[in-house]
Scaffold this active site. Structure first.
Site, PDB file in Angstrom:
ATOM      1  N   TRP A   1       0.825  -1.219   0.000  1.00  0.00           N
ATOM      2  CA  TRP A   1       0.000   0.000   0.000  1.00  0.00           C
ATOM      3  C   TRP A   1       0.853   1.261   0.000  1.00  0.00           C
ATOM      4  CZ3 TRP A   1      -4.337  -0.428  -2.180  1.00  0.00           C
ATOM      5  CH2 TRP A   1      -5.119  -1.571  -2.024  1.00  0.00           C
TER       6      TRP A   1
ATOM      7  N   LYS B   1     -12.533  -1.772   5.921  1.00  0.00           N
ATOM      8  CA  LYS B   1     -11.693  -2.669   6.703  1.00  0.00           C
ATOM      9  C   LYS B   1     -12.180  -2.709   8.151  1.00  0.00           C
ATOM     10  CE  LYS B   1      -9.233  -2.814   2.929  1.00  0.00           C
ATOM     11  NZ  LYS B   1      -8.089  -2.014   2.607  1.00  0.00           N
TER      12      LYS B   1
ATOM     13  N   ASP C   1      -1.980   6.659   6.193  1.00  0.00           N
ATOM     14  CA  ASP C   1      -3.031   5.826   5.601  1.00  0.00           C
ATOM     15  C   ASP C   1      -3.403   4.772   6.639  1.00  0.00           C
ATOM     16  OD1 ASP C   1      -4.614   3.990   4.328  1.00  0.00           O
ATOM     17  OD2 ASP C   1      -3.196   3.533   2.714  1.00  0.00           O
TER      18      ASP C   1
HETATM   19  C1  LIG Z   1      -7.539  -1.420   1.312  1.00  0.00           C
HETATM   20  C2  LIG Z   1      -6.480  -0.395   1.445  1.00  0.00           C
HETATM   21  C3  LIG Z   1      -6.343   0.665   0.543  1.00  0.00           C
HETATM   22  C4  LIG Z   1      -7.224   0.815  -0.682  1.00  0.00           C
HETATM   23  O1  LIG Z   1      -8.512   1.106  -0.332  1.00  0.00           O
HETATM   24  P1  LIG Z   1      -9.634   1.386  -1.444  1.00  0.00           P
HETATM   25  O2  LIG Z   1     -10.776   1.837  -0.587  1.00  0.00           O
HETATM   26  O3  LIG Z   1      -9.890   0.089  -2.138  1.00  0.00           O
HETATM   27  O4  LIG Z   1      -9.136   2.433  -2.352  1.00  0.00           O
HETATM   28  C5  LIG Z   1      -5.338   1.582   0.772  1.00  0.00           C
HETATM   29  N1  LIG Z   1      -4.515   1.484   1.822  1.00  0.00           N
HETATM   30  C6  LIG Z   1      -4.611   0.474   2.720  1.00  0.00           C
HETATM   31  C7  LIG Z   1      -3.661   0.423   3.874  1.00  0.00           C
HETATM   32  C8  LIG Z   1      -5.596  -0.500   2.559  1.00  0.00           C
HETATM   33  O5  LIG Z   1      -5.697  -1.490   3.461  1.00  0.00           O
END
Ligand SMILES: *Cc1c(COP(=O)(O)O)cnc(C)c1O
Length: 359
Positions: free
Chosen positions: A101, A195, A171
């Site tokens: 990521w 998540k 993030d």
């Molecule tokens: C799942 C995830 C993303 C991407 O998320 P989307 O909503 O599909 O764009 C980005 N960063 C992390 C750490 C993730 O777990």
């Protein structure tokens, strides 16, 4: 029958929340309609939206001077919105690369600025976090971006990095609300909801108000944080139903005792799983112990040939979606807030029994 769903995202939600949403599906508290059918500008929906924000602020103890935004486009759009809004006249930004990521965030930022990868754990195949003392930060960087929990690699920072006057951007897609955090250490936090927060379609941004207002020229109005900040995240139609469910999750967390209580449960759940993996002599997790994620636990079996059998038998026991990410293989158990401890216990029991038969 409901299964224990170990999916990395969209992921399991608390049963209580789903039940409540079910009860309120046709008629939200005497309104005569479903939340899905409400005008986002009506009194009923505004009360839902405001309560969700207030509860999130309370859970995270968000200090004054921070905006909370409920947006769309996923965490992936934040990979662009962050540089577009936070460069503020500067040309470079610092990024820490700890896995899949981080890499995606870096690649996207390169479209807008010079990216300085100030530290990387690529030498360890992304099984650890580079110690803060080894980071080569640029004092002229517009911000420092990192990924506190790498959802695919199962690597989580055991510390919040100090970055002086340079705003820290995180993030937190797969870790926000798993434990208390000191929001004042961050310039901007973003997290896709699917998540650890709620359904897909919603991304939450928590940002210092003084960082708003210097978007790159020529950008679409929807990509300017100011647009959303000035309109209480209702410049256009927000993802109303996802926002509502996120609100129910916040309420569930509050009733559980907030993030301190949640953190204790999460630590215990993760501890049980890692302790068993390490003791088993059968399963293996490659991540440096202090950097192991509380939320995403990848593990391998001694032979790849056993993977399909493991998955099939697990599924038959109601242990679902344990397949690892295609880039790493093996298994991955995502044990977010909503995964009950009984789910982890059931997984460990199954793993023990499987190892006995196949070891
Ligand atoms: C799942 C995830 C993303 C991407 O998320 P989307 O909503 O599909 O764009 C980005 N960063 C992390 C750490 C993730 O777990």
């Amino acid at each position: 029958m409901r299964v224990y769903n170990f999916s990395a995202g969209p992921a399991i939600l608390p049963e209580e929340v789903l039940q409540r949403a079910g009860e309120e599906m046709l008629d939200w508290r005497g309104s005569g309609m479903s939340v899905m059918e409400m005008s986002h500008r009506g009194k009923a929906y505004l009360s839902i939206a405001r309560q969700a924000e207030a509860d999130l602020r309370e859970l995270l103890a968000i200090p004054p001077g921070y905006k909370v935004l409920f947006l769309q486009g996923g965490a992936s759009l934040q990979f662009s919105m962050v540089p577009i809004n936070l460069l503020r006249g500067k040309r470079t930004a610092d990024y820490i690369n700890t896995g899949a990521w981080s890499k995606k965030a870096i690649d996207e930022a390169k479209r807008f600025c010079e990216v300085n990868v100030a530290a990387s754990s690529s030498a360890s195949k992304f099984t650890t976090v580079p110690p803060r003392a080894e980071w080569k930060l640029n004092p002229d960087a517009a911000y420092v971006h990192y990924t506190p929990n790498e959802t695919i690699g199962g690597v989580e920072y055991p510390f919040v990095p100090e970055t002086g006057n340079v705003p820290l951007v995180a993030d937190m897609s797969s870790t926000l609300l798993s434990r208390p955090i000191d929001v004042s250490k961050f310039g901007l936090i973003y997290a896709g909801a699917q998540k650890n927060i709620g359904p897909a379609g919603l991304v939450i941004v928590i940002m210092r108000e003084d960082l708003i207002g210097e978007v790159l020229p020529g950008m679409p109005v929807m990509l300017d944080y100011k647009t959303h900040a000035e309109n209480e995240s209702m410049y256009n139609t927000p993802p109303t139903y996802s926002w509502y469910i996120a609100g129910l999750v916040f309420d569930w967390l509050k009733r559980l005792g907030g993030l301190t209580a949640m953190a204790k449960i999460n630590q215990r759940k993760a501890g049980k799983l890692y302790d068993y993996i390490d003791a088993s002599g059968f399963y293996r997790n490659p991540v440096d112990k202090p950097c192991r994620s509380w939320m995403n636990v990848p593990f391998t079996l001694p032979e790849e040939a056993l993977d399909a059998v493991f998955l099939k038998e697990a599924e038959a026991q109601g242990l679902s979606t344990l397949q690892g990410h295609r880039s790493v293989g093996g298994m991955r158990a995502s044990i977010y807030n909503s995964m009950p401890e009984t789910g982890v216990d059931a997984l460990v029991e199954f793993m023990k029994e499987f190892a006995k038969r196949n070891g």
